[in-house]
Design an enzyme around this catalytic site. Sequence first.
Site, PDB file in Angstrom:
ATOM      1  N   CYS A 211       0.839  -1.291   0.010  1.00 17.93           N
ATOM      2  CA  CYS A 211      -0.038  -0.083   0.016  1.00 17.93           C
ATOM      3  C   CYS A 211       0.798   1.206   0.002  1.00 17.93           C
ATOM      4  O   CYS A 211       1.898   1.215   0.592  1.00 17.93           O
ATOM      5  CB  CYS A 211      -0.721  -0.009   1.240  1.00 17.93           C
ATOM      6  SG  CYS A 211      -1.463   1.532   1.907  1.00 17.93           S
TER       7      CYS A 211
ATOM      8  N   CYS B  82       0.739   4.912   7.922  1.00 18.92           N
ATOM      9  CA  CYS B  82      -0.899   4.811   8.615  1.00 18.92           C
ATOM     10  C   CYS B  82      -0.630   3.855   9.765  1.00 18.92           C
ATOM     11  O   CYS B  82      -1.601   4.071  10.744  1.00 18.92           O
ATOM     12  CB  CYS B  82      -1.631   4.284   7.405  1.00 18.92           C
ATOM     13  SG  CYS B  82      -2.925   2.711   7.965  1.00 18.92           S
TER      14      CYS B  82
ATOM     15  N   CYS C 231      -1.625  -1.924   9.057  1.00 22.45           N
ATOM     16  CA  CYS C 231      -1.007  -3.035   8.766  1.00 22.45           C
ATOM     17  C   CYS C 231       0.620  -3.178   8.787  1.00 22.45           C
ATOM     18  O   CYS C 231       1.175  -2.780   8.247  1.00 22.45           O
ATOM     19  CB  CYS C 231      -1.399  -3.600   7.375  1.00 22.45           C
ATOM     20  SG  CYS C 231      -2.893  -3.193   6.925  1.00 22.45           S
TER      21      CYS C 231
ATOM     22  N   CYS D 278      -7.765   1.381   0.834  1.00 18.96           N
ATOM     23  CA  CYS D 278      -7.319   0.577   1.771  1.00 18.96           C
ATOM     24  C   CYS D 278      -7.245  -1.161   1.447  1.00 18.96           C
ATOM     25  O   CYS D 278      -8.423  -1.536   0.895  1.00 18.96           O
ATOM     26  CB  CYS D 278      -7.421   0.766   2.926  1.00 18.96           C
ATOM     27  SG  CYS D 278      -7.219  -0.530   4.497  1.00 18.96           S
TER      28      CYS D 278
ATOM     29  N   GLN E  96     -17.912  -7.628  15.714  1.00 18.49           N
ATOM     30  CA  GLN E  96     -16.639  -8.138  15.136  1.00 18.49           C
ATOM     31  C   GLN E  96     -16.472  -7.628  13.709  1.00 18.49           C
ATOM     32  O   GLN E  96     -17.368  -7.519  12.780  1.00 18.49           O
ATOM     33  CB  GLN E  96     -16.746  -9.464  15.105  1.00 18.49           C
ATOM     34  CG  GLN E  96     -16.645 -10.196  16.347  1.00 18.49           C
ATOM     35  CD  GLN E  96     -15.186 -10.269  17.235  1.00 18.49           C
ATOM     36  OE1 GLN E  96     -14.350  -9.693  16.733  1.00 18.49           O
ATOM     37  NE2 GLN E  96     -15.467 -10.957  18.339  1.00 18.49           N
TER      38      GLN E  96
ATOM     39  N   TYR F 133     -18.687 -11.072  29.482  1.00 18.65           N
ATOM     40  CA  TYR F 133     -18.026 -10.232  28.623  1.00 18.65           C
ATOM     41  C   TYR F 133     -18.831 -10.295  27.390  1.00 18.65           C
ATOM     42  O   TYR F 133     -18.301 -10.245  26.354  1.00 18.65           O
ATOM     43  CB  TYR F 133     -16.598 -10.324  28.450  1.00 18.65           C
ATOM     44  CG  TYR F 133     -15.784 -10.454  29.705  1.00 18.65           C
ATOM     45  CD1 TYR F 133     -15.207  -9.189  30.446  1.00 18.65           C
ATOM     46  CD2 TYR F 133     -15.283 -11.786  30.004  1.00 18.65           C
ATOM     47  CE1 TYR F 133     -14.453  -9.482  31.388  1.00 18.65           C
ATOM     48  CE2 TYR F 133     -14.355 -11.824  31.023  1.00 18.65           C
ATOM     49  CZ  TYR F 133     -13.899 -10.899  31.820  1.00 18.65           C
ATOM     50  OH  TYR F 133     -12.862 -11.086  32.711  1.00 18.65           O
TER      51      TYR F 133
ATOM     52  N   GLU G 188     -22.625  -8.268  31.074  1.00 16.62           N
ATOM     53  CA  GLU G 188     -21.759  -7.395  30.190  1.00 16.62           C
ATOM     54  C   GLU G 188     -21.903  -6.081  30.902  1.00 16.62           C
ATOM     55  O   GLU G 188     -23.061  -5.655  31.703  1.00 16.62           O
ATOM     56  CB  GLU G 188     -22.324  -7.136  29.036  1.00 16.62           C
ATOM     57  CG  GLU G 188     -22.046  -5.825  28.038  1.00 16.62           C
ATOM     58  CD  GLU G 188     -20.730  -5.691  27.894  1.00 16.62           C
ATOM     59  OE1 GLU G 188     -19.896  -6.812  27.542  1.00 16.62           O
ATOM     60  OE2 GLU G 188     -20.042  -4.592  27.887  1.00 16.62           O
TER      61      GLU G 188
ATOM     62  N   ASP H 237     -14.976 -13.888  26.653  1.00 19.38           N
ATOM     63  CA  ASP H 237     -14.541 -13.174  25.758  1.00 19.38           C
ATOM     64  C   ASP H 237     -14.046 -11.682  26.042  1.00 19.38           C
ATOM     65  O   ASP H 237     -14.760 -10.814  25.790  1.00 19.38           O
ATOM     66  CB  ASP H 237     -15.646 -13.059  24.440  1.00 19.38           C
ATOM     67  CG  ASP H 237     -14.807 -12.637  23.350  1.00 19.38           C
ATOM     68  OD1 ASP H 237     -13.642 -12.197  23.140  1.00 19.38           O
ATOM     69  OD2 ASP H 237     -15.701 -12.288  22.330  1.00 19.38           O
TER      70      ASP H 237
ATOM     71  N   CYS I 147      -8.398 -12.322  22.119  1.00 24.26           N
ATOM     72  CA  CYS I 147      -7.751 -11.547  21.250  1.00 24.26           C
ATOM     73  C   CYS I 147      -6.382 -11.190  21.516  1.00 24.26           C
ATOM     74  O   CYS I 147      -5.621 -10.354  20.837  1.00 24.26           O
ATOM     75  CB  CYS I 147      -8.613 -10.214  20.499  1.00 24.26           C
ATOM     76  SG  CYS I 147      -8.749  -9.313  22.009  1.00 24.26           S
TER      77      CYS I 147
HETATM   78  N1  SAH Z   1     -18.151 -11.423  22.958  1.00 25.76           N
HETATM   79  C1  SAH Z   1     -18.655  -9.935  22.305  1.00 25.76           C
HETATM   80  C2  SAH Z   1     -17.494  -9.150  22.410  1.00 25.76           C
HETATM   81  C3  SAH Z   1     -16.721  -9.065  23.719  1.00 25.76           C
HETATM   82  S1  SAH Z   1     -15.705  -7.691  23.605  1.00 25.76           S
HETATM   83  C4  SAH Z   1     -19.019 -10.164  20.890  1.00 25.76           C
HETATM   84  O1  SAH Z   1     -18.796 -11.498  20.353  1.00 25.76           O
HETATM   85  O2  SAH Z   1     -19.758  -9.280  20.595  1.00 25.76           O
HETATM   86  C5  SAH Z   1     -15.464  -7.481  25.242  1.00 25.76           C
HETATM   87  C6  SAH Z   1     -16.666  -6.850  26.342  1.00 25.76           C
HETATM   88  O3  SAH Z   1     -16.367  -7.062  27.592  1.00 25.76           O
HETATM   89  C7  SAH Z   1     -16.665  -5.610  25.854  1.00 25.76           C
HETATM   90  O4  SAH Z   1     -18.282  -5.347  25.778  1.00 25.76           O
HETATM   91  C8  SAH Z   1     -16.754  -4.880  27.440  1.00 25.76           C
HETATM   92  O5  SAH Z   1     -17.521  -3.791  27.562  1.00 25.76           O
HETATM   93  C9  SAH Z   1     -16.974  -5.887  28.204  1.00 25.76           C
HETATM   94  N2  SAH Z   1     -16.358  -5.834  29.747  1.00 25.76           N
HETATM   95  C10 SAH Z   1     -15.153  -5.353  30.028  1.00 25.76           C
HETATM   96  N3  SAH Z   1     -14.808  -5.434  31.400  1.00 25.76           N
HETATM   97  C11 SAH Z   1     -15.922  -6.162  31.761  1.00 25.76           C
HETATM   98  C12 SAH Z   1     -16.449  -6.655  33.216  1.00 25.76           C
HETATM   99  N4  SAH Z   1     -15.454  -6.459  34.107  1.00 25.76           N
HETATM  100  N5  SAH Z   1     -17.672  -7.330  33.273  1.00 25.76           N
HETATM  101  C13 SAH Z   1     -18.316  -7.425  32.454  1.00 25.76           C
HETATM  102  N6  SAH Z   1     -18.116  -7.315  30.912  1.00 25.76           N
HETATM  103  C14 SAH Z   1     -16.851  -6.210  30.775  1.00 25.76           C
END
Ligand code: SAH
Length: 409
Positions: free
Chosen positions: A30, A36, A39, A112, A236, A265, A286, A334, A361
């Site tokens: 690119c 940027c 990447c 991009c 995502q 989460y 959440e 997650d 991640c």
């Molecule tokens: N599983 C979701 C994405 C999760 S991203 C999906 O697939 O769409 C991580 C998430 O954790 C975020 O939304 C964030 O707000 C939440 N989070 C962060 N700390 C937290 C906590 N202590 N308790 C509950 N949720 C939390």
Amino acid sequence: MDSKNKRKTDKKPEQEKAEKQKNAGQKPVCPVFGRCGGCQLLDMPYREQLKRKQHNVERLLDGLCRVQPITGMEDPFHYRNKVHAVFGFQKGGIVSGVYQEGSHRIVPVKSCMIEDEKADEIIQTVRELAGSFKIKAYDEDSGFGLLRHVLVKRGFATGEIMVVLVTASPVFPSRNHFVGALRERHPEITTIIQNQNDRATSMVLGDKERVLYGKGYIEDELCGCRFRISGRSFYQVNPAQTEKLYGKAMELAGLTGQETVIDAYCGTGTIGIIAAARAGRVIGVELNPDAVRDAAVNAKRNHAENIQFYRNDATAFMAGMAAGGERADVIFMDPPRSGSTEAFIRAAAALKPSRVVYISCNPETLARDLKVFKGFGYRAQECWPYDMFPHTEHCENAVLIKRSGNPQM
Ligand code: SAH
């Protein structure tokens, strides 16, 4: 120096690299590569990138669990379904692009290699139209000007497209004409939103929204479920790989239709809603109230009646459940890049699940957390890496953790 040699040395290094890549059957590097910051690995052949990520995960999880071969993309370009551009004024004209890493200088970007091409085209049209409608780009230093950012989101499965125009003030001269002209150029746009952000902040979106066209949200499909994506909700960015990752997460959970499942989460509830059809009941937890609201809408949209969402800290919530004598069979987790905490893992273990499926991640915080799990009698069995972000250093992983009943530090 003869002319042949001269030509050789006259070439810029990026140009030489681009030509080499073209000859090797790859797309050329690119023009803003390195400036940027998006990447980091674009100049590395894709197969090498996958090898590098595989080795990195194996190195970090050494002694903790087996790492399966990474799942890459067949076509690792233009995979991002969400594209953001910052607008500004440079050399007498409006530019759109990204901030140069670590600065607030805009690097103009027209297209991009990882972003959706349609989204990039729409952003260029907004830039051109802003010029012809004499709409000024916002200037961070003086605070003058209107247009700050443009965000485009696209549902790859549904084809729906959302455009969010982020403005510094609610007053948008010739708003209706502007929207009309944008729709004329791109009839494929299904909704347009004006988001007002008048604060001196690096956050892209403000709190106030006004729908200028369409229903104000788009939908997308993932693992047979349909999800609503609004301007501010998290989704995502690589749906093709997310589908594979979540499919694997379901497989690892081994659900039979009877289980009590926690989606910790949970964000907008994607994992929990996909699991709901395969479980007895699901509880999503959440912190972010907007995400919890979206999750409830998404559950309804998918007729998932055996799922409930709670706005709470996941640790406090699970510790409360355990104190009340409750149990869970499977926990999906997650967490954000920073990973989880020992307190969370203690609370999860207190619910005595037979399986935990950890989606991560960040393999570094994953490795740290898996060691803590071990101390509570939970052993990681297998890790499945997925390349969700080709050409960047990031790597996503799904890990199956099982209760061994044998705590050891
Ligand atoms: N599983 C979701 C994405 C999760 S991203 C999906 O697939 O769409 C991580 C998430 O954790 C975020 O939304 C964030 O707000 C939440 N989070 C962060 N700390 C937290 C906590 N202590 N308790 C509950 N949720 C939390």
